[in-house]
Design a protein around this motif. Structure first.
Motif, PDB file in Angstrom:
ATOM      1  N   ASN A  17       0.860  -1.180   0.000  1.00  7.20           N
ATOM      2  CA  ASN A  17       0.000   0.000   0.000  1.00  7.20           C
ATOM      3  C   ASN A  17       0.894   1.227   0.000  1.00  7.20           C
ATOM      4  OD1 ASN A  17      -1.715   2.126   0.592  1.00  7.20           O
ATOM      5  ND2 ASN A  17      -2.980   0.931   2.001  1.00  7.20           N
ATOM      6  N   ASN A  90     -14.266 -10.165  -9.413  1.00 14.14           N
ATOM      7  CA  ASN A  90     -13.785  -8.791  -9.540  1.00 14.14           C
ATOM      8  C   ASN A  90     -14.745  -7.957 -10.382  1.00 14.14           C
ATOM      9  OD1 ASN A  90     -11.506  -9.479  -8.094  1.00 14.14           O
ATOM     10  ND2 ASN A  90     -10.143  -9.560  -9.873  1.00 14.14           N
ATOM     11  N   PHE A  93     -17.563  -6.924  -8.337  1.00 16.41           N
ATOM     12  CA  PHE A  93     -17.151  -5.831  -7.445  1.00 16.41           C
ATOM     13  C   PHE A  93     -17.169  -4.508  -8.201  1.00 16.41           C
ATOM     14  CE2 PHE A  93     -13.816  -3.031  -5.857  1.00 16.41           C
ATOM     15  CZ  PHE A  93     -14.058  -3.000  -4.493  1.00 16.41           C
ATOM     16  N   ARG A  97     -19.908  -1.249  -7.602  1.00 16.19           N
ATOM     17  CA  ARG A  97     -19.461   0.105  -7.241  1.00 16.19           C
ATOM     18  C   ARG A  97     -19.437   1.046  -8.437  1.00 16.19           C
ATOM     19  NH1 ARG A  97     -14.949   0.256  -2.410  1.00 16.19           N
ATOM     20  NH2 ARG A  97     -15.762  -1.476  -1.183  1.00 16.19           N
ATOM     21  N   LYS A 155      -4.282   7.462  -5.418  1.00 19.64           N
ATOM     22  CA  LYS A 155      -4.115   6.266  -4.593  1.00 19.64           C
ATOM     23  C   LYS A 155      -3.563   5.134  -5.447  1.00 19.64           C
ATOM     24  CE  LYS A 155      -7.278   4.932  -1.719  1.00 19.64           C
ATOM     25  NZ  LYS A 155      -8.595   4.530  -1.145  1.00 19.64           N
ATOM     26  N   SER A 173      -7.662  -8.911  -6.745  1.00 21.11           N
ATOM     27  CA  SER A 173      -8.737  -8.884  -5.761  1.00 21.11           C
ATOM     28  C   SER A 173      -8.217  -8.442  -4.397  1.00 21.11           C
ATOM     29  CB  SER A 173      -9.390 -10.263  -5.657  1.00 21.11           C
ATOM     30  OG  SER A 173     -10.367 -10.286  -4.642  1.00 21.11           O
ATOM     31  N   LEU A 176      -7.538  -4.780  -4.418  1.00 22.49           N
ATOM     32  CA  LEU A 176      -8.779  -4.009  -4.350  1.00 22.49           C
ATOM     33  C   LEU A 176      -9.288  -3.888  -2.919  1.00 22.49           C
ATOM     34  CD1 LEU A 176     -10.620  -5.429  -7.491  1.00 22.49           C
ATOM     35  CD2 LEU A 176      -9.803  -3.072  -7.187  1.00 22.49           C
ATOM     36  N   GLU A 177      -9.155  -4.960  -2.144  1.00 21.34           N
ATOM     37  CA  GLU A 177      -9.587  -4.928  -0.748  1.00 21.34           C
ATOM     38  C   GLU A 177      -8.855  -3.836   0.022  1.00 21.34           C
ATOM     39  OE1 GLU A 177      -9.173  -8.726   1.106  1.00 21.34           O
ATOM     40  OE2 GLU A 177     -10.393  -9.764  -0.392  1.00 21.34           O
ATOM     41  N   GLU A 178      -7.551  -3.736  -0.222  1.00 22.70           N
ATOM     42  CA  GLU A 178      -6.750  -2.737   0.491  1.00 22.70           C
ATOM     43  C   GLU A 178      -6.950  -1.343  -0.088  1.00 22.70           C
ATOM     44  OE1 GLU A 178      -3.161  -2.138   3.213  1.00 22.70           O
ATOM     45  OE2 GLU A 178      -3.946  -4.079   2.599  1.00 22.70           O
ATOM     46  N   ASP A 180      -9.654  -0.173  -1.631  1.00 22.32           N
ATOM     47  CA  ASP A 180     -11.007   0.277  -1.308  1.00 22.32           C
ATOM     48  C   ASP A 180     -11.422   1.465  -2.188  1.00 22.32           C
ATOM     49  OD1 ASP A 180     -13.451   0.332  -0.021  1.00 22.32           O
ATOM     50  OD2 ASP A 180     -12.736   1.589   1.640  1.00 22.32           O
ATOM     51  N   GLU A 182     -13.350   4.208  -4.543  1.00 20.92           N
ATOM     52  CA  GLU A 182     -14.607   4.908  -4.336  1.00 20.92           C
ATOM     53  C   GLU A 182     -15.669   4.457  -5.332  1.00 20.92           C
ATOM     54  OE1 GLU A 182     -14.152   9.116  -4.319  1.00 20.92           O
ATOM     55  OE2 GLU A 182     -12.354   9.070  -3.057  1.00 20.92           O
TER      56      GLU A 182
END
Length: 288
Positions: A17, A90, A93, A97, A155, A173, A176-178, A180, A182
């Protein structure tokens, strides 16, 4: 192990990250034991028809089957089937969103990161681009490119694939979790510089965007047809160098369209900014 492109079944994939240094005072690294039984034993002459109807079926031509054992063929089918299942997750997901994800692929040296830097900077200042941008950066080693993207204020998550030659749906995947991202945003996935394996691995993206520079030669689409067939967009970069190169621009376009007649082609220069507006208009029309 794929000895041609360096893809290894013991690749040690790490996830970083890039915001963690600022937010937490440490480099939030994650190591993943990447079980990647990619026993190719071939020269990467796959004939996987990676059609974009989101069915992502993979067919093997008889010439390929004749040069491989049935065990290897089944192993590859299993690997791709597992990846496609995770890619669909994915995709769900992204759909949930309202995110548009673009998978940027190219050979090393095409100007992919420079193009991404300029795209992020210009869209961030564009009042008509009402969406946020995030990046997943894929490289075998270092976070040099991710640091450049981070400098734009965007980001970014760094994925280092180690001996691996491409990104896969599973590690995307996790990123993407980390990350996050918008709601109603744009995600660029900058894949490892390679025109072979990334063509075969669906990440759940809206489109593969293949970047080809004028310094590479107009026959690239014919040499790597699977990638150009899998892509929706072709960005021909570094057109500012055309006066100095023996590069037949129209022949390059004709070659690409002979492989994939549905390919949408943009001619641009990330360095000079030439032709970038048409690329931006396509992005803005895609993020609704």
């Amino acid at each position: 192990m794929c000895t041609t492109c360096g893809c290894s079944d013991d690749a040690n994939v790490t996830l970083k990250n890039m915001q963690a240094d600022e937010e937490h005072g440490h480099s939030h690294d994650h190591e993943h034991s990447h079980e990647h039984s990619h026993e190719h034993g071939h020269s990467h002459e796959h004939d996987h028809s990676h059609e974009h109807g989101h069915s992502h079926s993979h067919s093997h031509a008889s010439t390929v089957i004749e040069t491989k054992s049935s065990k290897t063929i089944q192993l590859e089918k299993d690997i791709l089937a597992k990846n496609d299942l995770l890619a669909e997750r994915n995709r769900g997901f992204f759909s949930g969103r309202k995110i548009i994800a673009l998978n940027l692929v190219s050979s090393p040296g095409s100007g992919k990161t420079s193009l991404l830097e300029r795209t992020i900077a210009d869209l961030s200042q564009d009042q008509t681009a009402k969406f946020s941008i995030a990046v997943i950066e894929g490289d075998q080693e270092t976070d040099n490119d991710a640091q450049r993207i981070k400098a734009t204020g965007c980001k970014v998550m760094q994925i280092n694939t180690g001996a691996g030659c491409h990104l896969e749906a599973e590690i995307v995947s996790r990123a993407l979790e980390e990350l996050d991202p918008e709601f109603k945003s744009l995600i660029f996935i900058e894949n490892v510089g390679n025109l072979v394996c990334p063509a075969l691995f669906d990440l759940g993206e809206e489109a593969k965007v293949v970047i080809l520079s004028t310094t590479e030669g107009e026959d690239k689409p014919l040499k790597y047809p699977h990638m150009f067939r899998a892509a929706k967009i072709l960005l021909i970069n570094k057109i500012d160098l055309l006066p100095y190169l023996k590069f037949d621009l129209q022949k390059c376009i004709d070659n690409a369209l002979s492989v994939n007649p549905a390919l949408k082609v943009f001619q641009l220069s990330a360095q000079e900014g030439t032709g970038m507006d048409a690329w931006y208009d396509w992005i803005k029309a895609s993020v609704k």
